[in-house]
Design a protein around this motif. Structure first.
Motif, short mmCIF file in Angstrom:
data_model
loop_
_atom_site.label_atom_id
_atom_site.label_comp_id
_atom_site.label_asym_id
_atom_site.label_seq_id
_atom_site.Cartn_x
_atom_site.Cartn_y
_atom_site.Cartn_z
N GLY A 149 2.37 1.70 -3.35
CA GLY A 149 1.37 2.20 -4.29
C GLY A 149 1.11 3.69 -4.10
O GLY A 149 1.03 4.45 -5.07
N PHE A 175 -1.81 1.76 -8.34
CA PHE A 175 -2.15 0.57 -7.56
C PHE A 175 -2.28 -0.67 -8.42
O PHE A 175 -1.80 -1.74 -8.07
CB PHE A 175 -3.43 0.82 -6.75
CG PHE A 175 -3.15 1.49 -5.45
CD1 PHE A 175 -3.27 2.86 -5.33
CD2 PHE A 175 -2.69 0.77 -4.37
CE1 PHE A 175 -2.97 3.49 -4.14
CE2 PHE A 175 -2.38 1.38 -3.18
CZ PHE A 175 -2.52 2.76 -3.06
N GLY A 228 1.85 6.54 -6.65
CA GLY A 228 0.72 7.39 -7.01
C GLY A 228 1.11 8.87 -7.01
O GLY A 228 0.66 9.64 -7.87
N THR A 258 1.13 -1.78 -9.36
CA THR A 258 1.83 -2.43 -8.25
C THR A 258 1.37 -3.87 -8.09
O THR A 258 2.19 -4.78 -7.96
CB THR A 258 1.58 -1.66 -6.94
OG1 THR A 258 1.92 -0.30 -7.13
CG2 THR A 258 2.41 -2.24 -5.82
N VAL A 274 0.83 -1.20 0.00
CA VAL A 274 0.00 0.00 0.00
C VAL A 274 0.87 1.25 0.00
O VAL A 274 0.64 2.17 -0.78
CB VAL A 274 -0.96 0.02 1.22
CG1 VAL A 274 -1.61 1.38 1.36
CG2 VAL A 274 -2.01 -1.06 1.08
#
Lengths: 247, 297, 324
Positions: C42, C275, C46, C278, C39
């Motif tokens: 990501g 995301f 991002g 990833t 996360v």
């Protein structure tokens, strides 16, 4: 008072002399049409006045200021606005946004990056007013690339108007526009010109437009001014008839 | 600085120039005519090298330099044909799209080609020494040079000459130049611009492959090969101006010069210096030295 | 869009951001270290995507060198730790921003005058410069061996282990991500943002409404570069060990890829793309080594058939849904 003064203007592209010793003056509130065969130098003249290109010789004075070292952007800030032969606009933005942006630029608001564009009421209101004058307000939320050819021309011109210029340069405002739309387009444009007391120079090929809407006609051929006068004088001019092919 | 040093320095400059010019000219030609910055160029460069070494491997044992030269050209030509097919199938659909998409497409095709190369030829290096050794060495003014290097320089210059003759002395060259100057006019004159585009793309790719092929006799061919030369080619056309053949020549010369200097004065970082030169030039000439960008208003 | 409509949209977006932050916070304890890492990765990617797309989607400029800017952020952090013994997170990030700003302000001067193709080559070259410097100046950067990164303090709070650090770092990354997203959203919907888009559509017309195009491009470039630098600075403590791999052209290509995947013509495209990319990368690296092929092939399909990426498809689906 002369808003535009041009003396002995000359511009060559290699061996081709596009504008050759052109001189004329223009007063506020005149509507001048420049006519002439293709290659006469009309668009080059507009490009020179709007400072897209720089002259080789001669003087251009706008509002008594020498334009020699002025670029297109400063010319806009000084009060010259133009539209284009092939209408230019922000195709991916809405009609409303196109006009709003010109207004925002005029008001010096384009650098703001923390204020939201869509929530700027003043600019939005003014934009709607302008669009109404060009009969585009119903299409305000269309994307600019969804417009018809005539509307595209109108949008281009309305963007120029939004800058509240003192001099408007219109390059073939009705070319590519269907015969049905032409009268409307010209009516809206000339209406705005008169209402706001702006000076305008038009390049046009449609003689009906030229003779119906201009206060003065300049005829160019091969880079030179061949005739310069009122529509009646031009009609009576024999050499003009020859150049224009007897229209 | 003695004569030997000067000679080897000049030689190095010419040598790098010869390696780089073929690739750069191909790249600038494609941009000049099609208006596309061909990001697949490096992949085809590598493909040219791999094709060549594979074809060579069928003739291991032979030592005939003429044969090898012909094979080299055949390999480059084959890759050129592959380039033509790629243009026809994948690139033609994006002419109508904005330039960003064209760049993205050629970028993606290069990724695909690189992995196809990896799949077919694997990661181990390939070597082919026979051609190089069969030619031996020559002595010029006290220094010893491999004859192949001389041959390479010669072949490079010959390809430039051939290209010049093609573009300026043949009818098809005239058509190509016409299409590059004004596409719509060319179409209006009845020229089959689509076919021309495929041809020119194939030609440009062939020149890239040729550059890679020329490397085969003296380089170990691995996956990373050609990365440096490709980046140099991009720097060269940025320096010289995209679409300008004159620019490619001048750019290649400047880059080769800096590289030859680099080996002595700033080894390991020659690339960085070359890029900095490119930055400097773009600073004062945003379209390169000979690049022109006509905007009609 | 008229003002009241937009105000509603704006509030929705703010709510969405808040909701995202809340959801991410709440699920933290259920994620475990591995998925928390994913996360955070990501979110970091991002941030670069957002910055990158400011140039691509909104300004029409394709940069193949954003990995270089990312690398500047990363290595400023890494070198500051190694040579200046700085171990406080906020100071490291601040330093990275300053260095990134200095470098980008020089780069931007040249870059803002370049048209698309030259810009692409320019950024490509820049990425290569940073990569070469990082890779070859072994004595300073430890080259491909990489630099170890240990950060022990966030806002003067010390952590006893890396695991503990990463646990709290998660919240820090979320905050940075939300702030970056918020700022970018306001930016692209501001007067400045609209002007930047107009420049993409017709920069001559923009000049002819009195706007200095170069100046605007310069600022957009600066912001985009800073986003990449910040992302790099955030990534360094997360990775624990930085190598030139994340400064390479391959990574620049991946940034391009994720943006197109998510959709370059939508605001959230790069985030969604980050995301999805990833997850794809994590999954694919276990079943094939031909990741480049997959990237290239899907990108070809996207360019030819689905130029608006995932968010484009979402948009199509939702408009069909609305028509019913």
């Amino acid at each position: 008072m002369a808003i535009l003064e041009i003396r002995n203007l000359k511009k060559s592209f290699g061996k081709l002399v596009a504008v050759n010793d052109v001189s004329f003056s223009m007063n506020k509130e005149e509507i001048i049409s420049i006519i002439g065969p293709n290659g006469a130098g009309k668009t080059t003249l507009i490009n020179l006045i709007s400072r897209w290109i720089k002259e080789d010789e001669g003087v251009i004075k706008f509002m008594d200021k020498d334009m020699k070292s002025i670029g297109p952007r400063e010319a806009v800030k000084m009060g010259i606005a133009r539209s284009f032969q092939i209408a230019r606009m922000f195709s991916g933005l809405t009609v409303l946004d196109n006009v709003k942006l010109a207004i925002a630029s005029r008001k010096g608001k384009c650098m703001k990056f923390l204020s939201l564009f869509d929530e700027d009421k003043d600019i939005t209101d003014e934009a709607y007013t302008i669009l109404e004058n060009f009969n585009l307000s119903k299409k305000a939320n269309f994307f600019a690339n969804e417009l018809s050819q005539g509307d595209r021309k109108l949008l281009d011109v309305s963007i120029a108007f939004s800058l509240k210029p003192k001099l408007l340069l219109l390059d073939e405002p009705t070319s590519g526009v269907s015969a049905a739309e032409k009268t409307n387009v010209m009516n809206y444009i000339v209406n705005m010109i008169n209402k706001n007391k702006i000076g305008a120079i038009l390049i046009e090929h449609d003689m009906d437009v030229v003779f119906n809407y201009s206060s003065r006609i300049i005829v160019m051929n091969e880079g030179r001014i061949v005739a310069d006068g009122s529509p009646e004088e031009i009609v009576a001019n024999v050499s003009v008839k020859q150049i224009m092919g007897g229209k | 600085m003695d004569a030997g040093f000067l000679l080897s320095f000049l030689f190095n400059t010419f040598f790098y120039f010869s390696i780089l010019i073929s690739v750069s000219v191909g790249l600038t030609l494609i941009f000049g005519v099609l208006g596309i910055l061909n990001l697949t160029h490096g992949a085809f460069y590598a493909l040219g090298a791999y094709f060549t070494i594979s074809i060579f491997s069928y003739f291991t044992g032979t030592s005939n330099p003429v044969l090898y030269t012909i094979l080299l050209i055949v390999a480059s030509f084959s890759v050129g044909v592959i380039g033509m097919l790629t243009e026809r199938l994948l690139i033609r659909p994006v002419y109508r799209l904005a330039q960003e998409y064209q760049l993205l497409l050629t970028f993606s095709i290069s990724l695909v080609i690189y992995d196809i190369i990896r799949y077919i030829w694997g990661v181990m290096p390939y070597l082919h020494r026979e051609f190089f050794s069969s030619l031996g060495y020559v002595e010029i003014a006290g220094s010893i040079f491999p004859l192949y290097y001389i041959l390479l320089i010669g072949m490079s210059l010959l390809s430039l000459l051939a290209l010049y003759l093609l573009l300026y002395k043949t009818k098809i060259g005239l058509l190509i130049r016409a299409a590059s100057m004004d596409k719509d006019m060319a179409i209006g004159l009845g020229i089959n611009v689509k076919m021309l585009y495929s041809l020119v793309f194939g030609l440009g790719v062939m020149l890239a492959a040729y550059g890679g092929a020329l490397q085969v006799p003296f380089t170990a061919i691995t996956l990373g090969m050609g990365g440096e030369e490709t980046n140099m080619a991009f720097a060269i056309i940025a320096i010289g101006g995209l679409g300008s053949l004159k620019g490619a020549l001048l750019g290649a010369f400047i880059v080769s010069l800096v590289r030859a200097l680099g080996v002595f004065y700033f080894p390991e970082l020659e690339l960085v210096v070359i890029y900095l030169v490119m930055f400097l030039i773009l600073c004062v000439r945003p379209f390169g030295l000979y690049g022109k960008y006509e905007r009609r208003v | 869009m008229n003002a009241p409509q937009f105000r509603r949209r704006r509030v929705t977006i703010y709510m969405l951001m808040l909701l995202t932050a809340i959801i991410l916070t709440v699920i933290h304890d259920f994620l475990g270290p591995y998925w928390s890492y994913i996360v955070m990765y990501g979110l970091t990617v991002g941030i670069i995507g957002l910055g990158f797309n400011l140039l691509l989607g909104y300004n029409g400029l394709l940069s193949f060198g954003h990995a270089g800017l990312f690398g500047i952020g990363m290595y400023t952090v890494g070198l500051s730790i190694r040579y200046f013994n700085i171990d406080s997170l906020e100071l490291l990030i601040l330093l990275a921003i300053v260095v990134g700003f200095l470098i980008a302000s020089i780069l931007g001067y040249i870059a803002s005058r370049l048209i698309l193709v030259y810009f692409a080559l320019f950024m490509l070259a820049f990425g290569q410069i940073i990569f070469t410097l990082v890779y070859k100046l072994y004595n300073i950067t430890l080259g491909s061996d990489g630099l170890p990164i240990t950060v022990t303090k966030i806002f003067n709070i010390s952590f006893s282990s890396r695991a503990e650090f990463l646990y709290y770092y998660y919240y820090f990354v979320i905050i940075v991500f939300i702030l970056c997203t918020l700022f970018m959203w306001i930016l692209v919907n501001s007067h400045f943002g609209k002007t930047i888009q107009a420049i993409k559509f017709d920069d001559i017309r923009v000049t002819y409404i009195g706007i200095p195009v170069h100046k605007y491009r310069y600022i957009a470039f600066l912001i985009s570069a800073l986003y990449a630098t910040i992302a790099g600075a955030i990534y360094a403590p997360l990775a624990g060990h930085i190598t030139p791999d994340n400064v390479s052209f391959v990574f620049s290509g991946e940034i391009v890829y994720l943006t197109l995947l998510g959709g370059m013509n939508s605001f959230s495209g790069p985030i969604v793309g980050a995301f999805v990319y990833t997850l794809i990368k994590v999954y694919l690296s276990t079943i094939t080594e031909y990741w480049q092929f997959v990237m290239g092939a899907t990108l070809i399909v996207i360019v030819l058939l689905f130029p608006n990426g995932i968010m484009g498809l979402v948009g199509l689906a939702s408009s069909k849904f609305r028509k019913r």
